[in-house]
Design a protein around this motif. Sequence first.
Motif, mmCIF file in Angstrom:
data_model
loop_
_atom_site.group_PDB
_atom_site.id
_atom_site.type_symbol
_atom_site.label_atom_id
_atom_site.label_comp_id
_atom_site.label_asym_id
_atom_site.label_seq_id
_atom_site.Cartn_x
_atom_site.Cartn_y
_atom_site.Cartn_z
ATOM 1 N N LEU A 1 -5.759 33.410 -42.391
ATOM 2 C CA LEU A 1 -6.599 34.331 -41.621
ATOM 3 C C LEU A 1 -7.738 34.885 -42.469
ATOM 4 C CD1 LEU A 1 -7.154 35.803 -38.993
ATOM 5 C CD2 LEU A 1 -5.468 37.543 -39.668
ATOM 6 N N LEU B 1 -11.817 34.407 -41.917
ATOM 7 C CA LEU B 1 -12.710 35.560 -41.806
ATOM 8 C C LEU B 1 -13.823 35.499 -42.854
ATOM 9 C CD1 LEU B 1 -10.049 38.330 -41.149
ATOM 10 C CD2 LEU B 1 -11.864 37.662 -39.555
ATOM 11 N N ALA C 1 -10.308 41.466 -38.341
ATOM 12 C CA ALA C 1 -9.315 41.004 -37.366
ATOM 13 C C ALA C 1 -8.235 42.066 -37.219
ATOM 14 C CB ALA C 1 -8.687 39.682 -37.813
ATOM 15 N N ARG C 2 -7.738 42.219 -35.992
ATOM 16 C CA ARG C 2 -6.666 43.169 -35.705
ATOM 17 C C ARG C 2 -5.569 42.481 -34.914
ATOM 18 N NH1 ARG C 2 -11.433 46.083 -35.201
ATOM 19 N NH2 ARG C 2 -11.473 48.169 -36.159
ATOM 20 N N LEU D 1 -11.235 31.617 -34.743
ATOM 21 C CA LEU D 1 -10.826 33.017 -34.671
ATOM 22 C C LEU D 1 -10.864 33.545 -33.242
ATOM 23 C CD1 LEU D 1 -12.670 34.226 -37.872
ATOM 24 C CD2 LEU D 1 -10.193 34.330 -37.530
ATOM 25 N N ARG D 2 -11.888 33.178 -32.494
ATOM 26 C CA ARG D 2 -11.971 33.655 -31.103
ATOM 27 C C ARG D 2 -10.869 33.047 -30.243
ATOM 28 N NH1 ARG D 2 -17.743 32.731 -32.235
ATOM 29 N NH2 ARG D 2 -18.707 34.776 -32.635
ATOM 30 N N VAL E 1 -4.883 38.027 -31.621
ATOM 31 C CA VAL E 1 -5.761 38.608 -32.636
ATOM 32 C C VAL E 1 -7.102 38.913 -31.988
ATOM 33 C CG1 VAL E 1 -6.925 38.233 -34.848
ATOM 34 C CG2 VAL E 1 -4.640 37.275 -34.472
ATOM 35 N N SER E 2 -7.612 40.110 -32.230
ATOM 36 C CA SER E 2 -8.973 40.447 -31.806
ATOM 37 C C SER E 2 -9.860 40.477 -33.041
ATOM 38 C CB SER E 2 -9.011 41.796 -31.093
ATOM 39 O OG SER E 2 -8.566 42.841 -31.947
ATOM 40 N N VAL E 3 -11.069 39.951 -32.917
ATOM 41 C CA VAL E 3 -11.940 39.822 -34.075
ATOM 42 C C VAL E 3 -13.307 40.434 -33.802
ATOM 43 C CG1 VAL E 3 -10.805 37.756 -34.955
ATOM 44 C CG2 VAL E 3 -12.709 37.514 -33.375
#
Length: 342
Positions: free
Chosen positions: A136, A140, A286-287, A329-330, A336-338
Amino acid sequence: MGTAAVVVYGATGHTGRFVVAELRRRGFAAVVSGRDASRLEELAAEWGDVEVRPATVDDAGSLDRALAGAAAVINCAGPFAVTAGPVVGAALRAGIPYLDVAAELEANVATFADHERAAAAAGTPVVPAMAFFGGLGDLLVTAAMGDWTSAEVAHVAYGLSSWHPTSGTRAAGRVSHERRAGRRVRFADGALRYHDDAVTEQDWVFPEPLGRRSVIAEFTMADAVTVPSHVAVPEVRTYMTVEAARDLAAADTPAPEPADELGRSDQTFVVDVVVGSGGVERRATARGRDIYAVTAPLVVEALERVLSGRTRTTGVASAGAMFDAPDFLRALAPYVSVELPH
């Protein structure tokens, strides 16, 4: 992507079970593998639609039988210092992609050093550290870099609400500690460097609502291997919130317990990346929830992309080198929210 099954080695472990569940959710046929045949049979009885193929890393023939006819293998069995080499070797003999979820620095270094030439010659993708730690953060950093071809420094700050380590995490930590003879490690001046400097703390300002937090500086994770494997950056610095580091260090911290219908714990995380060059900084964040559970959509998304040919290279490569980082990532939503640079 075909009908061949995906082998999960280490399927009975905490992360392995999440990975098998994610494979099944996405419609993959799964083969569960590992050294404990009775536990594998229990897992198969629970799910009903997985095949069991026991194997041990000290028996190359058993690994070859476990991987026969498979589409790919995902290695979830730590310590990866013990398992990665034999399972990568079996994958290369079978001519199938290999992915793992290794967070151990030395194990990831060895995967690149020992298998890069053979994997490249075979044209076989080998993706180490395709997990919360190592994967991850690398994605990022790559997304934050954008059109930059190099940076002066990459910061990866981990804002964990807590850290209830699994038995596998503790075992891997012991192996790493022994291999380093108790020393700490940093990536500086373009190389991993071992040292005996005291642990230090500093503040890191995470995006709201987390805000300013005390972190352990140089809490070096697998990003120190994955990021510089393809990004021209002389320093990779990683940080961990003090509360999480204390949880990890305490011998009496319990293992994670499920708190929702997906089996995830109540742990939350923010991974905050800042890359800098020439006085300019770029940020990507990222969360999500549960660092072990989120590894499953990370590695299975990678698997789908490998099997469908949505890759940028072959041989041994980290997540950021192998995939289109912003698109990857999307695709992790809703797990996961980015927030990425525009």
